[in-house]
Design a protein around this motif. Structure first.
Motif, PDB file in Angstrom:
ATOM      1  N   LEU A  73      47.453 123.278  37.315  1.00 16.57           N
ATOM      2  CA  LEU A  73      48.912 123.224  37.326  1.00 16.57           C
ATOM      3  C   LEU A  73      49.372 122.971  35.907  1.00 16.57           C
ATOM      4  O   LEU A  73      48.907 122.022  35.263  1.00 16.57           O
ATOM      5  CB  LEU A  73      49.391 122.102  38.239  1.00 16.57           C
ATOM      6  CG  LEU A  73      48.844 122.114  39.671  1.00 16.57           C
ATOM      7  CD1 LEU A  73      49.181 120.826  40.389  1.00 16.57           C
ATOM      8  CD2 LEU A  73      49.375 123.312  40.432  1.00 16.57           C
ATOM      9  N   VAL A  74      50.261 123.810  35.381  1.00 18.87           N
ATOM     10  CA  VAL A  74      50.703 123.708  33.992  1.00 18.87           C
ATOM     11  C   VAL A  74      52.211 123.469  33.954  1.00 18.87           C
ATOM     12  O   VAL A  74      52.968 124.189  34.614  1.00 18.87           O
ATOM     13  CB  VAL A  74      50.364 124.988  33.202  1.00 18.87           C
ATOM     14  CG1 VAL A  74      50.838 124.869  31.757  1.00 18.87           C
ATOM     15  CG2 VAL A  74      48.874 125.273  33.259  1.00 18.87           C
ATOM     16  N   LYS A  75      52.619 122.472  33.187  1.00 14.46           N
ATOM     17  CA  LYS A  75      54.042 122.212  32.931  1.00 14.46           C
ATOM     18  C   LYS A  75      54.260 122.267  31.428  1.00 14.46           C
ATOM     19  O   LYS A  75      53.657 121.503  30.676  1.00 14.46           O
ATOM     20  CB  LYS A  75      54.443 120.834  33.466  1.00 14.46           C
ATOM     21  CG  LYS A  75      55.896 120.501  33.239  1.00 14.46           C
ATOM     22  CD  LYS A  75      56.776 121.407  34.064  1.00 14.46           C
ATOM     23  CE  LYS A  75      58.247 121.055  33.909  1.00 14.46           C
ATOM     24  NZ  LYS A  75      59.092 121.948  34.664  1.00 14.46           N
ATOM     25  N   PHE A  76      55.066 123.241  30.990  1.00 11.68           N
ATOM     26  CA  PHE A  76      55.347 123.357  29.560  1.00 11.68           C
ATOM     27  C   PHE A  76      56.369 122.305  29.150  1.00 11.68           C
ATOM     28  O   PHE A  76      57.332 122.031  29.892  1.00 11.68           O
ATOM     29  CB  PHE A  76      55.845 124.766  29.207  1.00 11.68           C
ATOM     30  CG  PHE A  76      54.784 125.809  29.396  1.00 11.68           C
ATOM     31  CD1 PHE A  76      53.716 125.875  28.516  1.00 11.68           C
ATOM     32  CD2 PHE A  76      54.835 126.693  30.451  1.00 11.68           C
ATOM     33  CE1 PHE A  76      52.718 126.828  28.673  1.00 11.68           C
ATOM     34  CE2 PHE A  76      53.845 127.643  30.621  1.00 11.68           C
ATOM     35  CZ  PHE A  76      52.784 127.711  29.731  1.00 11.68           C
ATOM     36  N   LEU A  77      56.162 121.717  27.995  1.00  6.90           N
ATOM     37  CA  LEU A  77      57.046 120.660  27.491  1.00  6.90           C
ATOM     38  C   LEU A  77      58.207 121.283  26.750  1.00  6.90           C
ATOM     39  O   LEU A  77      58.028 122.249  26.001  1.00  6.90           O
ATOM     40  CB  LEU A  77      56.267 119.724  26.574  1.00  6.90           C
ATOM     41  CG  LEU A  77      55.059 119.041  27.230  1.00  6.90           C
ATOM     42  CD1 LEU A  77      54.296 118.258  26.189  1.00  6.90           C
ATOM     43  CD2 LEU A  77      55.497 118.149  28.374  1.00  6.90           C
ATOM     44  N   ARG A  78      59.350 120.731  26.932  1.00  7.49           N
ATOM     45  CA  ARG A  78      60.550 121.204  26.232  1.00  7.49           C
ATOM     46  C   ARG A  78      60.613 120.491  24.884  1.00  7.49           C
ATOM     47  O   ARG A  78      60.389 119.307  24.757  1.00  7.49           O
ATOM     48  CB  ARG A  78      61.805 120.881  27.030  1.00  7.49           C
ATOM     49  CG  ARG A  78      61.825 121.546  28.360  1.00  7.49           C
ATOM     50  CD  ARG A  78      63.128 121.206  29.073  1.00  7.49           C
ATOM     51  NE  ARG A  78      63.043 121.472  30.482  1.00  7.49           N
ATOM     52  CZ  ARG A  78      63.303 122.622  31.058  1.00  7.49           C
ATOM     53  NH1 ARG A  78      63.667 123.640  30.318  1.00  7.49           N
ATOM     54  NH2 ARG A  78      63.214 122.782  32.346  1.00  7.49           N
ATOM     55  N   ARG A  79      60.937 121.255  23.879  1.00 11.87           N
ATOM     56  CA  ARG A  79      61.085 120.680  22.532  1.00 11.87           C
ATOM     57  C   ARG A  79      62.504 120.155  22.369  1.00 11.87           C
ATOM     58  O   ARG A  79      63.456 120.789  22.778  1.00 11.87           O
ATOM     59  CB  ARG A  79      60.784 121.727  21.486  1.00 11.87           C
ATOM     60  CG  ARG A  79      59.357 122.240  21.604  1.00 11.87           C
ATOM     61  CD  ARG A  79      58.888 122.733  20.279  1.00 11.87           C
ATOM     62  NE  ARG A  79      57.586 123.332  20.422  1.00 11.87           N
ATOM     63  CZ  ARG A  79      56.473 122.741  20.022  1.00 11.87           C
ATOM     64  NH1 ARG A  79      56.515 121.557  19.470  1.00 11.87           N
ATOM     65  NH2 ARG A  79      55.319 123.338  20.160  1.00 11.87           N
ATOM     66  N   SER A  80      62.607 118.977  21.746  1.00  6.58           N
ATOM     67  CA  SER A  80      63.929 118.363  21.541  1.00  6.58           C
ATOM     68  C   SER A  80      64.593 118.878  20.299  1.00  6.58           C
ATOM     69  O   SER A  80      64.028 119.241  19.343  1.00  6.58           O
ATOM     70  CB  SER A  80      63.794 116.859  21.411  1.00  6.58           C
ATOM     71  OG  SER A  80      63.156 116.340  22.532  1.00  6.58           O
TER      72      SER A  80
END
Length: 80
Positions: A73-80
């Motif tokens: 399961l992959v969750k991409f991180l959002r860049r701030s």
């Protein structure tokens, strides 16, 4: 399903994503797809819970290799 089967869980924090890897060692079974989360004849909420969980990830991958079934399961991180 038996005493000699195991499930390994690995959580990896990468630069751009978090991956949760579930690996089952034991009796090989066919790889399950998303449709298995909707149980025929079950209350609607039971199937929806599984789909809502999977919908919170960006990618779901299934593989079977060398006597092990692996779901990543992959969750991409959002860049701030």
């Amino acid at each position: 399903s038996s005493e000699d089967s195991t499930v390994d869980v690995l959580v990896e924090h990468l630069e751009d994503s978090i991956q949760v890897i579930l690996e089952h060692h034991g009796q090989p079974l066919p790889t399950a797809g998303l449709e298995t989360f909707l149980v025929p004849g079950a209350e609607p909420a039971q199937g929806i819970i599984g789909l809502n969980l999977l919908a919170s990830f960006d990618r779901v991958q299934y593989t079977t290799e060398g006597g092990a079934s692996r779901m990543t399961l992959v969750k991409f991180l959002r860049r701030s």
